[in-house]
Scaffold this motif. Sequence first.
Motif, PDB file in Angstrom:
ATOM      1  N   ALA A   1       0.826  -1.207   0.000  1.00  0.00           N
ATOM      2  CA  ALA A   1       0.000   0.000   0.000  1.00  0.00           C
ATOM      3  C   ALA A   1       0.864   1.262   0.000  1.00  0.00           C
ATOM      4  O   ALA A   1       0.568   2.219  -0.719  1.00  0.00           O
ATOM      5  CB  ALA A   1      -0.940  -0.005   1.203  1.00  0.00           C
ATOM      6  N   ARG A   2       1.919   1.271   0.802  1.00  0.00           N
ATOM      7  CA  ARG A   2       2.813   2.441   0.832  1.00  0.00           C
ATOM      8  C   ARG A   2       3.493   2.643  -0.521  1.00  0.00           C
ATOM      9  O   ARG A   2       3.578   3.766  -1.020  1.00  0.00           O
ATOM     10  CB  ARG A   2       3.871   2.278   1.922  1.00  0.00           C
ATOM     11  N   ARG A   3       3.954   1.557  -1.121  1.00  0.00           N
ATOM     12  CA  ARG A   3       4.613   1.657  -2.433  1.00  0.00           C
ATOM     13  C   ARG A   3       3.614   2.125  -3.493  1.00  0.00           C
ATOM     14  O   ARG A   3       3.932   2.949  -4.344  1.00  0.00           O
ATOM     15  CB  ARG A   3       5.234   0.323  -2.820  1.00  0.00           C
ATOM     16  N   ASP A   4       2.396   1.612  -3.440  1.00  0.00           N
ATOM     17  CA  ASP A   4       1.357   2.013  -4.380  1.00  0.00           C
ATOM     18  C   ASP A   4       1.089   3.509  -4.262  1.00  0.00           C
ATOM     19  O   ASP A   4       1.005   4.218  -5.264  1.00  0.00           O
ATOM     20  CB  ASP A   4       0.090   1.203  -4.106  1.00  0.00           C
ATOM     21  N   GLU A   5       0.959   3.997  -3.034  1.00  0.00           N
ATOM     22  CA  GLU A   5       0.708   5.422  -2.820  1.00  0.00           C
ATOM     23  C   GLU A   5       1.883   6.260  -3.320  1.00  0.00           C
ATOM     24  O   GLU A   5       1.695   7.295  -3.959  1.00  0.00           O
ATOM     25  CB  GLU A   5       0.455   5.704  -1.340  1.00  0.00           C
ATOM     26  N   ARG A   6       3.097   5.804  -3.047  1.00  0.00           N
ATOM     27  CA  ARG A   6       4.286   6.534  -3.492  1.00  0.00           C
ATOM     28  C   ARG A   6       4.346   6.599  -5.021  1.00  0.00           C
ATOM     29  O   ARG A   6       4.675   7.627  -5.591  1.00  0.00           O
ATOM     30  CB  ARG A   6       5.537   5.880  -2.917  1.00  0.00           C
ATOM     31  N   LEU A   7       4.013   5.513  -5.696  1.00  0.00           N
ATOM     32  CA  LEU A   7       4.092   5.462  -7.153  1.00  0.00           C
ATOM     33  C   LEU A   7       2.909   6.118  -7.854  1.00  0.00           C
ATOM     34  O   LEU A   7       3.071   6.724  -8.909  1.00  0.00           O
ATOM     35  CB  LEU A   7       4.188   4.003  -7.632  1.00  0.00           C
ATOM     36  N   HIS A   8       1.715   5.963  -7.285  1.00  0.00           N
ATOM     37  CA  HIS A   8       0.507   6.355  -8.001  1.00  0.00           C
ATOM     38  C   HIS A   8      -0.300   7.457  -7.322  1.00  0.00           C
ATOM     39  O   HIS A   8      -1.329   7.875  -7.860  1.00  0.00           O
ATOM     40  CB  HIS A   8      -0.378   5.124  -8.227  1.00  0.00           C
ATOM     41  N   GLY A   9       0.122   7.901  -6.148  1.00  0.00           N
ATOM     42  CA  GLY A   9      -0.590   8.982  -5.459  1.00  0.00           C
ATOM     43  C   GLY A   9      -2.061   8.670  -5.265  1.00  0.00           C
ATOM     44  O   GLY A   9      -2.419   7.580  -4.825  1.00  0.00           O
TER      45      GLY A   9
ATOM     46  N   VAL B   1      -2.972 -13.679  -6.227  1.00  0.00           N
ATOM     47  CA  VAL B   1      -3.282 -12.348  -5.704  1.00  0.00           C
ATOM     48  C   VAL B   1      -1.991 -11.585  -5.424  1.00  0.00           C
ATOM     49  O   VAL B   1      -1.873 -10.405  -5.755  1.00  0.00           O
ATOM     50  CB  VAL B   1      -4.151 -12.432  -4.425  1.00  0.00           C
ATOM     51  N   PHE B   2      -1.022 -12.274  -4.841  1.00  0.00           N
ATOM     52  CA  PHE B   2       0.252 -11.612  -4.545  1.00  0.00           C
ATOM     53  C   PHE B   2       0.957 -11.194  -5.830  1.00  0.00           C
ATOM     54  O   PHE B   2       1.493 -10.091  -5.917  1.00  0.00           O
ATOM     55  CB  PHE B   2       1.149 -12.532  -3.709  1.00  0.00           C
ATOM     56  N   LEU B   3       0.948 -12.063  -6.852  1.00  0.00           N
ATOM     57  CA  LEU B   3       1.571 -11.717  -8.131  1.00  0.00           C
ATOM     58  C   LEU B   3       0.932 -10.456  -8.697  1.00  0.00           C
ATOM     59  O   LEU B   3       1.637  -9.517  -9.085  1.00  0.00           O
ATOM     60  CB  LEU B   3       1.451 -12.873  -9.125  1.00  0.00           C
ATOM     61  N   LYS B   4      -0.385 -10.404  -8.734  1.00  0.00           N
ATOM     62  CA  LYS B   4      -1.075  -9.235  -9.290  1.00  0.00           C
ATOM     63  C   LYS B   4      -0.799  -7.975  -8.465  1.00  0.00           C
ATOM     64  O   LYS B   4      -0.591  -6.902  -9.019  1.00  0.00           O
ATOM     65  CB  LYS B   4      -2.583  -9.490  -9.394  1.00  0.00           C
ATOM     66  N   ALA B   5      -0.806  -8.108  -7.139  1.00  0.00           N
ATOM     67  CA  ALA B   5      -0.544  -6.950  -6.279  1.00  0.00           C
ATOM     68  C   ALA B   5       0.877  -6.437  -6.491  1.00  0.00           C
ATOM     69  O   ALA B   5       1.099  -5.233  -6.610  1.00  0.00           O
ATOM     70  CB  ALA B   5      -0.770  -7.301  -4.815  1.00  0.00           C
ATOM     71  N   TYR B   6       1.829  -7.352  -6.564  1.00  0.00           N
ATOM     72  CA  TYR B   6       3.212  -6.953  -6.793  1.00  0.00           C
ATOM     73  C   TYR B   6       3.389  -6.328  -8.174  1.00  0.00           C
ATOM     74  O   TYR B   6       4.145  -5.373  -8.338  1.00  0.00           O
ATOM     75  CB  TYR B   6       4.163  -8.134  -6.582  1.00  0.00           C
ATOM     76  N   GLU B   7       2.675  -6.828  -9.170  1.00  0.00           N
ATOM     77  CA  GLU B   7       2.731  -6.232 -10.510  1.00  0.00           C
ATOM     78  C   GLU B   7       2.206  -4.803 -10.483  1.00  0.00           C
ATOM     79  O   GLU B   7       2.745  -3.928 -11.169  1.00  0.00           O
ATOM     80  CB  GLU B   7       1.926  -7.063 -11.508  1.00  0.00           C
ATOM     81  N   CYS B   8       1.173  -4.554  -9.696  1.00  0.00           N
ATOM     82  CA  CYS B   8       0.588  -3.212  -9.610  1.00  0.00           C
ATOM     83  C   CYS B   8       1.579  -2.177  -9.102  1.00  0.00           C
ATOM     84  O   CYS B   8       1.431  -0.987  -9.383  1.00  0.00           O
ATOM     85  CB  CYS B   8      -0.640  -3.220  -8.702  1.00  0.00           C
ATOM     86  N   VAL B   9       2.561  -2.610  -8.334  1.00  0.00           N
ATOM     87  CA  VAL B   9       3.529  -1.666  -7.771  1.00  0.00           C
ATOM     88  C   VAL B   9       4.927  -1.863  -8.368  1.00  0.00           C
ATOM     89  O   VAL B   9       5.924  -1.471  -7.775  1.00  0.00           O
ATOM     90  CB  VAL B   9       3.565  -1.728  -6.224  1.00  0.00           C
ATOM     91  N   GLY B  10       4.986  -2.485  -9.542  1.00  0.00           N
ATOM     92  CA  GLY B  10       6.254  -2.610 -10.249  1.00  0.00           C
ATOM     93  C   GLY B  10       7.204  -3.652  -9.701  1.00  0.00           C
ATOM     94  O   GLY B  10       8.400  -3.627 -10.002  1.00  0.00           O
ATOM     95  N   LEU B  11       6.690  -4.582  -8.908  1.00  0.00           N
ATOM     96  CA  LEU B  11       7.553  -5.614  -8.319  1.00  0.00           C
ATOM     97  C   LEU B  11       7.148  -7.030  -8.751  1.00  0.00           C
ATOM     98  O   LEU B  11       7.502  -8.008  -8.108  1.00  0.00           O
ATOM     99  CB  LEU B  11       7.523  -5.521  -6.788  1.00  0.00           C
ATOM    100  N   GLY B  12       6.416  -7.129  -9.855  1.00  0.00           N
ATOM    101  CA  GLY B  12       5.948  -8.425 -10.319  1.00  0.00           C
ATOM    102  C   GLY B  12       7.065  -9.416 -10.579  1.00  0.00           C
ATOM    103  O   GLY B  12       6.883 -10.623 -10.428  1.00  0.00           O
ATOM    104  N   TRP B  13       8.219  -8.897 -10.934  1.00  0.00           N
ATOM    105  CA  TRP B  13       9.364  -9.773 -11.213  1.00  0.00           C
ATOM    106  C   TRP B  13       9.726 -10.636 -10.009  1.00  0.00           C
ATOM    107  O   TRP B  13      10.281 -11.719 -10.157  1.00  0.00           O
ATOM    108  CB  TRP B  13      10.570  -8.940 -11.659  1.00  0.00           C
ATOM    109  N   LEU B  14       9.389 -10.169  -8.804  1.00  0.00           N
ATOM    110  CA  LEU B  14       9.692 -10.953  -7.602  1.00  0.00           C
ATOM    111  C   LEU B  14       8.904 -12.262  -7.547  1.00  0.00           C
ATOM    112  O   LEU B  14       9.331 -13.212  -6.902  1.00  0.00           O
ATOM    113  CB  LEU B  14       9.396 -10.145  -6.333  1.00  0.00           C
ATOM    114  N   PHE B  15       7.755 -12.298  -8.232  1.00  0.00           N
ATOM    115  CA  PHE B  15       6.917 -13.490  -8.200  1.00  0.00           C
ATOM    116  C   PHE B  15       6.956 -14.285  -9.489  1.00  0.00           C
ATOM    117  O   PHE B  15       6.320 -15.337  -9.590  1.00  0.00           O
ATOM    118  CB  PHE B  15       5.470 -13.108  -7.872  1.00  0.00           C
ATOM    119  N   LYS B  16       7.706 -13.853 -10.469  1.00  0.00           N
ATOM    120  CA  LYS B  16       7.758 -14.555 -11.756  1.00  0.00           C
ATOM    121  C   LYS B  16       8.285 -15.983 -11.614  1.00  0.00           C
ATOM    122  O   LYS B  16       7.935 -16.853 -12.396  1.00  0.00           O
ATOM    123  CB  LYS B  16       8.612 -13.792 -12.770  1.00  0.00           C
TER     124      LYS B  16
END
Length: 88
Positions: free
Chosen positions: A12-20, A69-84
């Motif tokens: 949530a913090r990363r999402d807010e930082r990236l997308h306001g 769900v985690f893959l999609k959430a991580y993708e939303c904040v630019g960290l999807g590669w962590l779950f690939k």
Amino acid sequence: CNVCKLEMDMLARRDERLHGSGRRIKLTDIESDDFDPNDRANGGVTYAKGMSAINAVYRDGRVIEGPQVFLKAYECVGLGWLFKFTEW
């Protein structure tokens, strides 16, 4: 669980930082007195279903659950590669 809460708070913090104000992730506390499974935004996910597995509701109402769900959430904040690695 506390580990899940830490992870969700980080996302949530990363999402807010990236997308306001145009955030891509909305977290819902199913233990809140205000939680209503009939609210369209909650996708009909009941308390029991929400406690049995993590769920996500897309804006169009589709519901997914479990590890994806985690893959999609991580993708939303630019960290999807962590779950690939889960796709190998």
